[in-house]
Design an enzyme around this catalytic site. Structure first.
Site, short mmCIF file in Angstrom:
data_model
loop_
_atom_site.label_atom_id
_atom_site.label_comp_id
_atom_site.label_asym_id
_atom_site.label_seq_id
_atom_site.Cartn_x
_atom_site.Cartn_y
_atom_site.Cartn_z
N ILE A 12 0.85 -1.21 0.00
CA ILE A 12 0.00 0.00 0.00
C ILE A 12 0.88 1.25 0.00
CG2 ILE A 12 -1.79 1.29 1.26
CD1 ILE A 12 -2.87 -1.39 2.29
N ASP A 31 11.81 3.02 5.34
CA ASP A 31 11.35 1.62 5.33
C ASP A 31 12.50 0.73 5.76
OD1 ASP A 31 8.77 0.29 3.42
OD2 ASP A 31 10.27 -1.03 4.33
N GLY A 36 8.67 -4.60 2.74
CA GLY A 36 8.75 -3.68 1.60
C GLY A 36 9.83 -4.15 0.63
N ALA A 74 3.70 -1.57 9.52
CA ALA A 74 3.08 -2.44 10.52
C ALA A 74 3.11 -3.88 10.04
CB ALA A 74 1.63 -2.03 10.76
N PHE A 75 3.13 -4.79 11.01
CA PHE A 75 2.82 -6.18 10.68
C PHE A 75 1.30 -6.26 10.57
CE2 PHE A 75 6.92 -6.99 13.03
CZ PHE A 75 7.63 -7.34 11.90
N SER A 116 -7.54 0.11 10.16
CA SER A 116 -8.07 -1.09 9.52
C SER A 116 -9.51 -1.35 9.95
CB SER A 116 -7.21 -2.28 9.94
OG SER A 116 -7.82 -3.49 9.58
N TYR A 140 -3.87 -7.95 16.25
CA TYR A 140 -3.59 -6.99 15.19
C TYR A 140 -4.61 -5.83 15.23
CZ TYR A 140 -4.02 -4.95 10.55
OH TYR A 140 -4.15 -4.06 9.51
N LYS A 144 -4.27 -1.61 16.12
CA LYS A 144 -4.74 -0.48 15.30
C LYS A 144 -5.67 0.44 16.10
CE LYS A 144 -2.62 -1.42 11.43
NZ LYS A 144 -1.72 -0.48 10.75
N PHE A 168 -10.78 -1.22 4.31
CA PHE A 168 -11.41 -2.53 4.25
C PHE A 168 -10.47 -3.44 3.44
CE2 PHE A 168 -15.30 -2.56 6.74
CZ PHE A 168 -15.14 -1.32 7.32
N ARG A 220 -17.05 -9.51 1.30
CA ARG A 220 -16.07 -8.50 1.68
C ARG A 220 -16.18 -7.29 0.76
NH1 ARG A 220 -15.98 -11.13 5.36
NH2 ARG A 220 -14.31 -12.14 6.51
N GLY A 283 -12.10 -16.84 13.02
CA GLY A 283 -12.06 -15.37 13.09
C GLY A 283 -12.67 -14.66 11.89
N1 UFG Z 1 -10.13 -16.55 1.73
C1 UFG Z 1 -10.29 -17.83 1.25
N2 UFG Z 1 -9.15 -18.51 0.90
C2 UFG Z 1 -7.90 -18.00 1.02
C3 UFG Z 1 -7.75 -16.67 1.51
C4 UFG Z 1 -8.91 -15.97 1.86
O1 UFG Z 1 -11.39 -18.36 1.13
O2 UFG Z 1 -6.92 -18.69 0.71
C5 UFG Z 1 -11.33 -15.79 2.10
C6 UFG Z 1 -11.38 -15.44 3.57
O3 UFG Z 1 -11.94 -16.49 4.31
C7 UFG Z 1 -12.24 -14.18 3.54
C8 UFG Z 1 -11.92 -13.54 2.18
O4 UFG Z 1 -11.33 -14.57 1.40
O5 UFG Z 1 -13.59 -14.54 3.55
C9 UFG Z 1 -10.94 -12.40 2.29
O6 UFG Z 1 -9.84 -12.85 3.07
P1 UFG Z 1 -8.49 -12.01 3.24
O7 UFG Z 1 -7.57 -12.83 4.06
O8 UFG Z 1 -8.02 -11.55 1.91
O9 UFG Z 1 -8.97 -10.71 4.01
P2 UFG Z 1 -9.71 -10.56 5.40
O10 UFG Z 1 -11.08 -10.06 5.09
O11 UFG Z 1 -9.61 -11.74 6.26
O12 UFG Z 1 -8.78 -9.47 6.10
C10 UFG Z 1 -8.63 -8.17 5.61
C11 UFG Z 1 -7.20 -7.67 5.78
C12 UFG Z 1 -6.85 -7.55 7.24
C13 UFG Z 1 -7.88 -6.73 7.95
C14 UFG Z 1 -9.26 -7.28 7.69
C15 UFG Z 1 -10.26 -6.39 8.30
O13 UFG Z 1 -6.30 -8.54 5.16
O14 UFG Z 1 -5.61 -6.89 7.38
O15 UFG Z 1 -9.50 -7.36 6.31
O16 UFG Z 1 -11.26 -7.13 8.83
F1 UFG Z 1 -7.65 -6.76 9.27
#
Ligand code: UFG
Length: 329
Positions: A12, A31, A36, A74-75, A116, A140, A144, A168, A220, A283
């Protein structure tokens, strides 16, 4: 303005650096290159190698004199933060305190902070507005939220004005092809889908198809990283103009399910992208959709590139230039 972009070589951050430079700011990237990439460093930006965990590094950077900073260092792996919270305490929390103390000492009074959607936890209602209760479900997300609170104290005591931008699901790549670094060991959906499309992974695991959504997979809000980058430029202009802090949600307001994303990726890439349903990932909330009305009204933010096809095509246009995840063709 002279702007220090902390974490400006990341996924980002590099897009933010480009947007800030295009807006006419004089940009310097700070950085540690832990995630990065050198390839993301844009010619328009000066570079300082350093680590926010080392107070001396960040103080030395701020002593060069900046009008504003953007903090993206950030991590960010939700799962990892539940296994190794210490890492997140030291980097995300203490590192930010180092930044604020250095900014304060150097007279830098404006900060744009990468927050976030994770600050909210599981939604009690959708769309999520800024007043939605904040109950992070990961360490995490807690870091934030805690940083947002620390920022509010530094605002009231030290007069540092902040813009907390709650992203998001960031996705996509700079459509003009200036940013081509691939995240190492990606955890997010679209990069993983791309790795399957490239044949670097055998299949995509879709985490759960029994959610309360239109096709049973998680919903999402995917927002293009260049749109997010523009929000940083607008937020900095707001801080300059209004002299007031703000916290806003940044999403496209277009919910996309995992299955819809995979089907669109098959169409856009022309590749098979094998996928199978597996159990739910711990989660994961069923739906995470914000309203971005506040960002529209306060900072005039309107995402332009966050439709599914542009998200996928701009990402695919980068991935397809690689032979392996680390070697460009
Ligand atoms: N998903 C899969 N398979 C995968 C990876 C993801 O089905 O291999 C699904 C997840 O279950 C989720 C969706 O795709 O339903 C999106 O998953 P991401 O891991 O891409 O993103 P998240 O929504 O879990 O998390 C993102 C950011 C986080 C932030 C969060 C806010 O990556 O940093 O949104 O809630 F904290």
């Amino acid at each position: 303005m002279k702007v220090l972009i902390i974490g400006g070589a990341g996924y980002i951050g590099s897009h933010v650096t480009k947007a800030m430079a295009l807006a006419g700011h004089e940009v310097t990237v700070f950085d540690n290159l832990s995630s990065g990439l050198l390839v993301n460093l844009l010619p328009a930006a000066a570079f300082i190698a350093g680590d926010i965990r080392h107070a001396d590094d960040i103080s030395a950077a701020f002593s060069r004199g900046f009008d504003a900073c953007v903090h993206l260092a950030a991590f960010k792996a939700v799962g990892e933060s539940m296994v190794e919270p210490e890492k997140y305490s030291v980097n995300n929390l203490s590192g930010t305190i180092n930044i604020l103390n250095a900014a304060s000492a150097s007279g830098c009074r404006k900060i744009v902070f990468s927050s976030s959607a994770a600050v909210f936890g599981s939604p009690e209602y959708v769309p999520i507005d800024e007043d939605h209760p904040k109950n992070p479900e990961s360490y995490y997300g807690f870091t934030k939220l805690e940083i947002e609170r620390i920022l509010a104290w530094y605002d009231s005591i030290r007069g540092i004005k902040f813009a907390a931008l709650r992203y998001f699901n960031a996705a996509g790549y700079d459509p003009s092809g200036d940013i081509v670094g691939l995240e190492r060991n990606p955890q997010n959906l679209l990069p993983i889908v791309m790795e399957v499309a490239m044949g670097w992974r055998k299949e995509l695991q879709i985490f759960g198809n029994d959610y309360d959504t239109r096709d049973g997979t998680c919903l999402r809000d995917y927002v293009h990283v260049s749109d997010l980058a523009d929000a940083h430029v607008n937020a900095l202009a707001y801080l300059e103009r209004e002299g007031k802090s703000l916290a806003v949600n940044l999403g496209s307001e277009k919910g996309v399910t995992v299955t819809e994303m995979v089907e669109a990726a098959r169409r856009v890439t022309g590749r098979d992208i094998p996928a199978r349903y597996t159990g739910r990932r711990a989660g994961d909330a069923s739906s995470l959709i914000p309203t971005s009305a506040l960002a529209r009204s306060l900072i005039g933010w309107n995402p332009r590139l966050s439709d599914v096809d542009t998200l996928i095509k701009s990402t695919w246009d980068v991935y397809r230039t690689y032979r392996t995840p680390t070697e460009r063709a």
